[in-house]
Design a protein around this motif. Structure first.
Motif, PDB file in Angstrom:
ATOM      1  N   ARG A  25       0.834  -1.195   0.000  1.00 53.32           N
ATOM      2  CA  ARG A  25       0.000   0.000   0.000  1.00 53.32           C
ATOM      3  C   ARG A  25       0.868   1.245   0.000  1.00 53.32           C
ATOM      4  O   ARG A  25       1.902   1.298   0.679  1.00 53.32           O
ATOM      5  CB  ARG A  25      -0.904  -0.001   1.242  1.00 53.32           C
ATOM      6  N   ILE A  26       0.492   2.242  -0.779  1.00 48.21           N
ATOM      7  CA  ILE A  26       1.167   3.542  -0.833  1.00 48.21           C
ATOM      8  C   ILE A  26       0.164   4.592  -0.369  1.00 48.21           C
ATOM      9  O   ILE A  26      -0.916   4.722  -0.952  1.00 48.21           O
ATOM     10  CB  ILE A  26       1.644   3.875  -2.258  1.00 48.21           C
ATOM     11  N   ILE A  27       0.504   5.328   0.691  1.00 44.01           N
ATOM     12  CA  ILE A  27      -0.411   6.331   1.239  1.00 44.01           C
ATOM     13  C   ILE A  27       0.190   7.715   1.042  1.00 44.01           C
ATOM     14  O   ILE A  27       1.312   7.994   1.504  1.00 44.01           O
ATOM     15  CB  ILE A  27      -0.698   6.077   2.731  1.00 44.01           C
ATOM     16  N   LEU A  28      -0.529   8.588   0.356  1.00 46.13           N
ATOM     17  CA  LEU A  28      -0.123   9.975   0.141  1.00 46.13           C
ATOM     18  C   LEU A  28      -0.838  10.842   1.170  1.00 46.13           C
ATOM     19  O   LEU A  28      -2.056  10.791   1.286  1.00 46.13           O
ATOM     20  CB  LEU A  28      -0.491  10.433  -1.270  1.00 46.13           C
ATOM     21  N   LEU A  29      -0.079  11.645   1.907  1.00 50.17           N
ATOM     22  CA  LEU A  29      -0.635  12.464   2.992  1.00 50.17           C
ATOM     23  C   LEU A  29      -0.726  13.929   2.583  1.00 50.17           C
ATOM     24  O   LEU A  29       0.250  14.503   2.078  1.00 50.17           O
ATOM     25  CB  LEU A  29       0.227  12.327   4.243  1.00 50.17           C
ATOM     26  N   PHE A  30      -1.899  14.528   2.828  1.00 51.92           N
ATOM     27  CA  PHE A  30      -2.112  15.949   2.571  1.00 51.92           C
ATOM     28  C   PHE A  30      -2.757  16.580   3.801  1.00 51.92           C
ATOM     29  O   PHE A  30      -3.531  15.928   4.495  1.00 51.92           O
ATOM     30  CB  PHE A  30      -3.043  16.161   1.364  1.00 51.92           C
ATOM     31  N   ASP A  31      -2.428  17.827   4.070  1.00 51.65           N
ATOM     32  CA  ASP A  31      -3.063  18.575   5.153  1.00 51.65           C
ATOM     33  C   ASP A  31      -4.190  19.421   4.575  1.00 51.65           C
ATOM     34  O   ASP A  31      -3.974  20.193   3.632  1.00 51.65           O
ATOM     35  CB  ASP A  31      -2.056  19.491   5.857  1.00 51.65           C
ATOM     36  N   ALA A  32      -5.381  19.294   5.176  1.00 51.81           N
ATOM     37  CA  ALA A  32      -6.553  19.996   4.643  1.00 51.81           C
ATOM     38  C   ALA A  32      -6.423  21.511   4.775  1.00 51.81           C
ATOM     39  O   ALA A  32      -6.928  22.258   3.936  1.00 51.81           O
ATOM     40  CB  ALA A  32      -7.813  19.517   5.353  1.00 51.81           C
ATOM     41  N   MET A  55      -2.264   2.920  -4.480  1.00 53.69           N
ATOM     42  CA  MET A  55      -2.305   4.247  -3.864  1.00 53.69           C
ATOM     43  C   MET A  55      -3.601   4.505  -3.099  1.00 53.69           C
ATOM     44  O   MET A  55      -4.692   4.147  -3.541  1.00 53.69           O
ATOM     45  CB  MET A  55      -2.154   5.340  -4.927  1.00 53.69           C
ATOM     46  N   ARG A  56      -3.462   5.141  -1.939  1.00 51.62           N
ATOM     47  CA  ARG A  56      -4.567   5.703  -1.181  1.00 51.62           C
ATOM     48  C   ARG A  56      -4.133   7.095  -0.732  1.00 51.62           C
ATOM     49  O   ARG A  56      -2.951   7.371  -0.572  1.00 51.62           O
ATOM     50  CB  ARG A  56      -4.915   4.848   0.041  1.00 51.62           C
ATOM     51  N   VAL A  57      -5.102   7.970  -0.520  1.00 54.26           N
ATOM     52  CA  VAL A  57      -4.812   9.350  -0.121  1.00 54.26           C
ATOM     53  C   VAL A  57      -5.473   9.631   1.221  1.00 54.26           C
ATOM     54  O   VAL A  57      -6.620   9.239   1.444  1.00 54.26           O
ATOM     55  CB  VAL A  57      -5.325  10.352  -1.183  1.00 54.26           C
ATOM     56  N   VAL A  58      -4.735  10.273   2.116  1.00 56.62           N
ATOM     57  CA  VAL A  58      -5.282  10.694   3.401  1.00 56.62           C
ATOM     58  C   VAL A  58      -5.290  12.217   3.438  1.00 56.62           C
ATOM     59  O   VAL A  58      -4.235  12.852   3.317  1.00 56.62           O
ATOM     60  CB  VAL A  58      -4.461  10.139   4.579  1.00 56.62           C
ATOM     61  N   LEU A  59      -6.492  12.794   3.577  1.00 51.58           N
ATOM     62  CA  LEU A  59      -6.641  14.239   3.754  1.00 51.58           C
ATOM     63  C   LEU A  59      -6.729  14.479   5.255  1.00 51.58           C
ATOM     64  O   LEU A  59      -7.796  14.363   5.859  1.00 51.58           O
ATOM     65  CB  LEU A  59      -7.896  14.733   3.027  1.00 51.58           C
ATOM     66  N   ILE A  91      -8.935   7.667  -7.170  1.00 55.78           N
ATOM     67  CA  ILE A  91      -8.181   7.199  -6.001  1.00 55.78           C
ATOM     68  C   ILE A  91      -9.007   7.421  -4.742  1.00 55.78           C
ATOM     69  O   ILE A  91      -9.660   8.464  -4.585  1.00 55.78           O
ATOM     70  CB  ILE A  91      -6.847   7.950  -5.897  1.00 55.78           C
ATOM     71  N   ARG A  92      -9.001   6.444  -3.851  1.00 56.66           N
ATOM     72  CA  ARG A  92      -9.754   6.547  -2.606  1.00 56.66           C
ATOM     73  C   ARG A  92      -9.087   7.572  -1.690  1.00 56.66           C
ATOM     74  O   ARG A  92      -7.897   7.493  -1.407  1.00 56.66           O
ATOM     75  CB  ARG A  92      -9.808   5.181  -1.910  1.00 56.66           C
ATOM     76  N   VAL A  93      -9.866   8.553  -1.255  1.00 55.90           N
ATOM     77  CA  VAL A  93      -9.378   9.590  -0.346  1.00 55.90           C
ATOM     78  C   VAL A  93     -10.072   9.419   0.997  1.00 55.90           C
ATOM     79  O   VAL A  93     -11.304   9.403   1.073  1.00 55.90           O
ATOM     80  CB  VAL A  93      -9.643  11.004  -0.908  1.00 55.90           C
ATOM     81  N   TYR A  94      -9.272   9.297   2.075  1.00 57.80           N
ATOM     82  CA  TYR A  94      -9.809   9.184   3.427  1.00 57.80           C
ATOM     83  C   TYR A  94      -9.698  10.553   4.100  1.00 57.80           C
ATOM     84  O   TYR A  94      -8.615  11.136   4.165  1.00 57.80           O
ATOM     85  CB  TYR A  94      -9.033   8.143   4.230  1.00 57.80           C
ATOM     86  N   ILE A  95     -10.829  11.042   4.586  1.00 54.81           N
ATOM     87  CA  ILE A  95     -10.864  12.354   5.231  1.00 54.81           C
ATOM     88  C   ILE A  95     -10.900  12.150   6.736  1.00 54.81           C
ATOM     89  O   ILE A  95     -11.734  11.399   7.248  1.00 54.81           O
ATOM     90  CB  ILE A  95     -12.107  13.148   4.784  1.00 54.81           C
ATOM     91  N   ARG A 121      -9.475  -0.771   8.109  1.00 55.39           N
ATOM     92  CA  ARG A 121      -9.892  -2.047   7.507  1.00 55.39           C
ATOM     93  C   ARG A 121      -9.096  -2.332   6.235  1.00 55.39           C
ATOM     94  O   ARG A 121      -8.725  -3.478   5.962  1.00 55.39           O
ATOM     95  CB  ARG A 121     -11.400  -2.031   7.205  1.00 55.39           C
ATOM     96  N   ASP A 122      -8.846  -1.295   5.457  1.00 49.51           N
ATOM     97  CA  ASP A 122      -8.061  -1.457   4.230  1.00 49.51           C
ATOM     98  C   ASP A 122      -6.649  -1.939   4.551  1.00 49.51           C
ATOM     99  O   ASP A 122      -6.132  -2.855   3.911  1.00 49.51           O
ATOM    100  CB  ASP A 122      -8.005  -0.126   3.474  1.00 49.51           C
ATOM    101  N   ILE A 123      -6.028  -1.332   5.567  1.00 50.93           N
ATOM    102  CA  ILE A 123      -4.675  -1.733   5.953  1.00 50.93           C
ATOM    103  C   ILE A 123      -4.671  -3.146   6.525  1.00 50.93           C
ATOM    104  O   ILE A 123      -3.794  -3.960   6.209  1.00 50.93           O
ATOM    105  CB  ILE A 123      -4.096  -0.730   6.971  1.00 50.93           C
TER     106      ILE A 123
END
Length: 376
Positions: A25-32, A55-59, A91-95, A121-123
């Protein structure tokens, strides 16, 4: 941009590609609250091409902005990613707000809880799909090797036997895009199966084209046979194995022991107030906590997890922290809280809000006297 990437002292993009091929899994992190995709981060994402399925994205820090602004930030993020990540699937984005401090703006707490649980759950499901991922990676490498064979043989064919070799080599490298296009049309190969054009041109600069091998059709037929038949058979075996063996899940850390409570997962360490006191330190404030406890409809001296949660979330602490507090406070692990356990939970909330860390295990000085036998 290129100077920043090269300032690491090594090929940073190549290192990322190496890891991308081997991770699940590759997680890209962004700050809202300060959304920005820098040129360097953009290059990093581009270096992960062909691994978009991982890829997954975390906002993150979404509690720092209002709901309306959060919607705009989410839309801007998707628009920016769409220009960088070339994939037909979104791409799935988790907020959420993945920290241990109180939520600044708790309006979207339920959304954050649901997104956090989806991410966990994804992890946790990654081991279950590991064999399938490795099989997909094998398919990618086989197809890439096949394309490389076509490219090398095409370059070999174009080279002169005696004179003008250096000039012809420069010409072929310069027109490599046209060679890609011709191979794509002749062999019905997807453009996504080809190696990066610029990287391939750079690598070819130091190669002797005359030493390239001609195309060996028998080897290509073996690869085609493997992709058409052997892989399909392995896919069936993988599916059968997944249904027969016990479900594997990621364990430890934030996933350890807190998933059965009304909150989720938690972690942390510390908290020493009252360690030298002879009396139970929580008893000082217990009368105040009792007043709240008896408003939460206790049955047989205990309140349910749902009723306790309604009160505990007023602290604005995220579920990762409240899940840890629940695990520590529910000493007899019955999914309910009596008055002492409820007082303990509130004490731990107070400890956290005052800026201290929570213990991994409940220290003796925080255990209610009536519960010490339970612990023993």
């Amino acid at each position: 941009m290129q100077m920043r990437l090269k300032s690491y002292g090594y090929d940073f993009a190549a290192v990322l590609e190496w890891f991308a091929e081997r991770v699940d899994r590759i997680i890209l992190l962004f700050d809202a609250h300060k959304l920005d995709i820098s040129d360097e981060f953009s290059e990093v994402i581009k270096a992960l091409k062909n691994h978009e399925d991982k890829m997954r994205v975390v906002l993150n820090k979404a509690d720092q902005i209002e709901t309306q602004q959060l919607m705009r930030v989410y839309g801007a993020l998707m628009w920016s990613l769409g220009k960088i990540v070339n994939t037909p699937e979104v791409i799935r984005v988790y907020i959420g707000s993945f920290w241990s401090h109180p939520l600044l703006i708790p309006d979207n707490r339920k959304l954050f809880e649901a997104e956090e649980q989806d991410l966990f759950r994804d992890i946790q499901s990654l081991p279950r799909n590991a064999a399938l991922r490795k099989l997909n990676d094998l398919i990618k490498r086989a197809r890439l090797a096949k394309v490389h064979a076509y490219i090398i043989s095409s370059l070999k064919k174009e080279m002169p036997a005696v004179f003008g070799k250096d000039n012809k080599k420069k010409e072929l490298i310069g027109t490599l895009a046209e060679i890609y296009g011709r191979i794509e049309r002749e062999h019905q190969i997807s453009p996504g199966d080809f190696p990066n054009l610029k990287k391939m041109q750079d690598l070819l600069q130091s190669q002797d084209f005359n030493k390239f091998q001609p195309l060996k059709n028998k080897l290509l037929e073996t690869v085609d046979e493997m992709l058409a038949h052997d892989i399909a058979h392995l896919m069936v075996l993988v599916r059968q194995e997944e249904t027969q063996k016990p479900v594997q899940m990621v364990k430890g850390g934030a996933f350890e022991g807190t998933q059965n409570g009304p909150f989720g997962h938690g972690y942390g360490e510390g908290a020493g107030e009252g360690i030298d006191d002879a009396d139970w330190v929580v008893a000082r404030d217990k009368p105040m906590y009792d007043e709240i406890f008896y408003t939460l409809s206790p049955v047989n001296g205990k309140i349910t997890g749902a009723n306790a949660k309604k009160e505990m979330v007023k602290s604005k602490l995220p579920n990762t922290v409240l899940g840890k507090i629940w695990k520590l406070a529910d000493i007899d692990k019955d999914g309910l809280l009596d008055d002492e356990e409820f007082a303990l939970a509130n004490h731990l909330i107070k400890v956290k809000l005052e800026g201290h860390e929570l213990p991994n295990d409940l220290p003796c000085h925080l255990i209610p006297p009536s519960k010490r036998k339970v612990i023993e």
